[in-house]
Design a protein around this motif. Structure first.
Motif, short mmCIF file in Angstrom:
data_model
loop_
_atom_site.label_atom_id
_atom_site.label_comp_id
_atom_site.label_asym_id
_atom_site.label_seq_id
_atom_site.Cartn_x
_atom_site.Cartn_y
_atom_site.Cartn_z
N LYS A 1 -16.10 58.74 -6.63
CA LYS A 1 -16.94 57.65 -7.12
C LYS A 1 -16.43 56.31 -6.57
CE LYS A 1 -19.57 60.16 -9.81
NZ LYS A 1 -21.04 60.27 -9.63
N PHE A 2 -17.36 55.41 -6.29
CA PHE A 2 -16.97 54.09 -5.79
C PHE A 2 -17.63 52.99 -6.60
CE2 PHE A 2 -21.00 54.55 -3.50
CZ PHE A 2 -21.53 53.25 -3.57
N THR A 3 -16.99 51.83 -6.57
CA THR A 3 -17.54 50.62 -7.18
C THR A 3 -17.25 49.45 -6.26
OG1 THR A 3 -17.20 51.45 -9.43
CG2 THR A 3 -17.49 49.07 -9.17
N ASP A 4 -18.25 48.62 -6.03
CA ASP A 4 -18.07 47.39 -5.27
C ASP A 4 -17.94 46.25 -6.27
OD1 ASP A 4 -18.35 45.06 -3.71
OD2 ASP A 4 -19.53 46.13 -2.21
N ALA A 5 -16.74 45.70 -6.37
CA ALA A 5 -16.48 44.65 -7.35
C ALA A 5 -17.27 43.38 -7.07
CB ALA A 5 -14.98 44.34 -7.39
N ALA A 6 -17.64 43.18 -5.81
CA ALA A 6 -18.35 41.94 -5.46
C ALA A 6 -19.83 42.00 -5.83
CB ALA A 6 -18.21 41.66 -3.96
N THR A 7 -20.43 43.18 -5.73
CA THR A 7 -21.88 43.30 -5.95
C THR A 7 -22.24 44.13 -7.18
OG1 THR A 7 -22.08 45.30 -4.60
CG2 THR A 7 -22.22 43.16 -3.47
N GLY A 8 -21.28 44.90 -7.70
CA GLY A 8 -21.58 45.80 -8.80
C GLY A 8 -22.18 47.11 -8.36
N GLN A 9 -22.39 47.30 -7.07
CA GLN A 9 -22.94 48.54 -6.55
C GLN A 9 -21.97 49.68 -6.81
OE1 GLN A 9 -23.45 48.59 -2.28
NE2 GLN A 9 -25.28 49.85 -2.40
N HIS A 10 -22.51 50.86 -7.15
CA HIS A 10 -21.64 52.00 -7.40
C HIS A 10 -22.39 53.27 -7.02
CE1 HIS A 10 -23.91 52.99 -11.08
NE2 HIS A 10 -23.99 51.68 -11.24
N GLY A 11 -21.64 54.34 -6.85
CA GLY A 11 -22.25 55.60 -6.44
C GLY A 11 -21.20 56.61 -6.09
N ASP A 12 -21.59 57.60 -5.26
CA ASP A 12 -20.66 58.65 -4.88
C ASP A 12 -20.59 58.77 -3.35
OD1 ASP A 12 -22.95 60.02 -4.07
OD2 ASP A 12 -23.05 61.27 -5.86
N LEU A 13 -19.93 59.82 -2.89
CA LEU A 13 -19.69 59.96 -1.46
C LEU A 13 -20.96 60.25 -0.67
CD1 LEU A 13 -16.36 61.98 -1.68
CD2 LEU A 13 -16.62 59.59 -1.06
N LEU A 14 -21.96 60.83 -1.30
CA LEU A 14 -23.24 61.00 -0.62
C LEU A 14 -23.89 59.65 -0.32
CD1 LEU A 14 -24.68 64.01 -2.62
CD2 LEU A 14 -24.06 64.03 -0.20
N ASP A 15 -23.74 58.72 -1.25
CA ASP A 15 -24.26 57.36 -1.02
C ASP A 15 -23.51 56.67 0.12
OD1 ASP A 15 -26.11 57.48 -3.21
OD2 ASP A 15 -24.41 57.23 -4.56
N ILE A 16 -22.20 56.91 0.18
CA ILE A 16 -21.40 56.32 1.26
C ILE A 16 -21.88 56.84 2.61
CG2 ILE A 16 -19.10 56.43 2.31
CD1 ILE A 16 -17.96 56.09 -0.54
N ILE A 17 -22.12 58.15 2.71
CA ILE A 17 -22.62 58.71 3.97
C ILE A 17 -23.97 58.10 4.32
CG2 ILE A 17 -23.52 60.82 5.03
CD1 ILE A 17 -21.32 62.36 3.57
N ARG A 18 -24.82 57.97 3.33
CA ARG A 18 -26.16 57.44 3.58
C ARG A 18 -26.11 56.02 4.15
NH1 ARG A 18 -31.58 57.94 0.62
NH2 ARG A 18 -32.71 56.12 1.35
N TYR A 19 -25.40 55.14 3.48
CA TYR A 19 -25.47 53.74 3.87
C TYR A 19 -24.54 53.38 5.02
CZ TYR A 19 -28.66 52.99 0.10
OH TYR A 19 -29.77 53.06 -0.69
N SER A 20 -23.42 54.07 5.16
CA SER A 20 -22.54 53.77 6.29
C SER A 20 -23.20 54.16 7.61
CB SER A 20 -21.20 54.48 6.13
OG SER A 20 -21.34 55.88 6.21
N LEU A 21 -24.08 55.17 7.57
CA LEU A 21 -24.76 55.63 8.79
C LEU A 21 -26.19 55.13 8.89
CD1 LEU A 21 -23.54 59.35 8.98
CD2 LEU A 21 -22.64 57.35 10.19
N GLY A 22 -26.68 54.43 7.86
CA GLY A 22 -28.03 53.90 7.91
C GLY A 22 -29.11 54.97 7.83
N LEU A 23 -28.87 56.02 7.06
CA LEU A 23 -29.85 57.10 6.96
C LEU A 23 -30.98 56.71 6.02
CD1 LEU A 23 -27.42 60.16 6.74
CD2 LEU A 23 -28.44 59.09 8.75
#
Length: 355
Positions: A61-83
């Motif tokens: 699980k991840f949390t972005d302290a600056a934006t409040g965005q949170h999610g899991d590793l599937l979300d990381i794959i999605r957005y880091s690669l622009g899927l």
């Protein structure tokens, strides 16, 4: 066996650190967390990914302290690669985990993490540029050598992405190809967009000239109007401006200390924003009707701003073709006849010691 989103996320969580090292390579481990700038792999420390199960929550699980965005590793794959959709995310996750792919209808849809950065935006362009690496020793250099550019004086404007995503259209699945990533900047040097040239991993050939065998191997995103891929100091008093990246890199090979700008198209070249300190503009025109039009429009704009405008004309279709067919010495000889005398001594006569 059907594997749903929850099972994929759970399998990824077992390899949380490996996932972070692959998709958030600009971050680093600190204790039980992986720290990075955001889910798009921007350098920084505002987002943290939990690497181990703890009383505070499960691994992955991840949390972005600056934006409040949170999610899991599937979300990381999605957005880091622009899927674009979860089917693509699932395919990438299975590839990472060495799992067999399932049919698309067996993959359940799940709502994405909300992102303030739309695909194709300036911020998406900045993040793609940030996650790309140096071109030295990569197939970008091989591609450019195949175009006759033996030394690439790009000044940091070019990068390499080994698996840049390409989608033929909205109805077809996303593909991955290695790509040359060029940063499009404004006069202040801020990234406003990127240009992608997808490359053929099998090498250079005379038909595609090293570009990937896809319908549109060149695409740009971000804010292009008025901006350019710049090679050298943008606020110098002399500038060469033209259309294509390879065209301008060919001229830069011959004149490595002369600042240059690739506007990426005829229309964008005509609208290029000119620095207030510019006193002489060379217009590296392509030998076609669009090149004639751009020369007229840009020359008129330069003259209205008190800037001397001088056309540079190739012998063939463009200066990359000249370099490839006639060679570096012949290109320099042709340019010597077209440059202002003071620029011959300033930029051309010293070029042999720099190239």
């Amino acid at each position: 066996m059907r594997r749903d989103a929850s099972e994929l996320a759970h399998r990824l969580a077992r390899e949380a650190e490996a996932v972070c090292r692959q998709y958030l390579s600009n971050g680093r481990r600190e204790g039980r967390y992986w720290l990075v700038g955001d889910v798009y792999n921007t350098p920084g420390r505002s987002m943290f990914v939990r690497l181990q199960d703890s009383a505070k929550g499960p691994a992955g699980k991840f949390t972005d302290a600056a934006t409040g965005q949170h999610g899991d590793l599937l979300d990381i794959i999605r957005y880091s690669l622009g899927l674009r959709d979860f089917r693509e995310v699932a395919e990438e996750a299975r590839r990472f985990l060495n799992l067999p792919r399932s049919e698309s209808e067996l993959v359940p849809q799940r709502p994405p993490v909300r992102s303030a950065v739309p695909l194709g935006s300036q911020e998406a362009a900045r993040r793609l540029f940030a996650i790309s690496g140096p071109i030295e020793g990569t197939m970008v250099e091989t591609y450019l050598r195949g175009r006759g550019i033996a030394r690439v004086h790009h000044g940091g404007s070019l990068r390499f992405h080994p698996r840049c995503y390409y989608r033929p259209d909205e109805h077809l699945p996303t593909e991955t190809w290695p790509a040359m990533i060029a940063g499009v900047t404004d006069l202040a040097g801020r990234i406003a967009g990127v240009h992608r040239t997808w490359l053929d991993p099998d090498g250079f050939d005379r038909i595609r000239l090293g570009k990937a065998p896809i319908d549109t191997p060149r695409r740009a995103m971000g804010d292009l109007l008025g901006n350019a891929v710049r090679f050298g100091t943008p606020d110098d008093d002399v500038l060469v401006a033209g259309e294509g990246i390879e065209t301008m890199l060919s001229l830069r090979y011959a004149l490595p200390t002369l600042p240059m700008a690739a506007a990426l198209s005829a229309n964008h070249l005509a609208a290029l924003v000119l620095s207030s300190g510019l006193r002489r503009l060379y217009i590296a025109r392509d030998a076609d009707a669009a090149g004639d039009m751009v020369q007229t429009i840009l020359s008129n704009r330069a003259h209205a701003a008190g800037i001397e405008a001088i056309p540079l004309s190739p012998r063939l279709g463009d200066f990359n073709e000249d370099l490839h067919i006639f060679g570096l010495d012949a290109l320099r000889a042709a340019l010597r006849l077209q440059l202002a005398p003071e620029d011959v001594s300033r930029f051309l006569l010293l070029s042999a010691t720099v190239a």
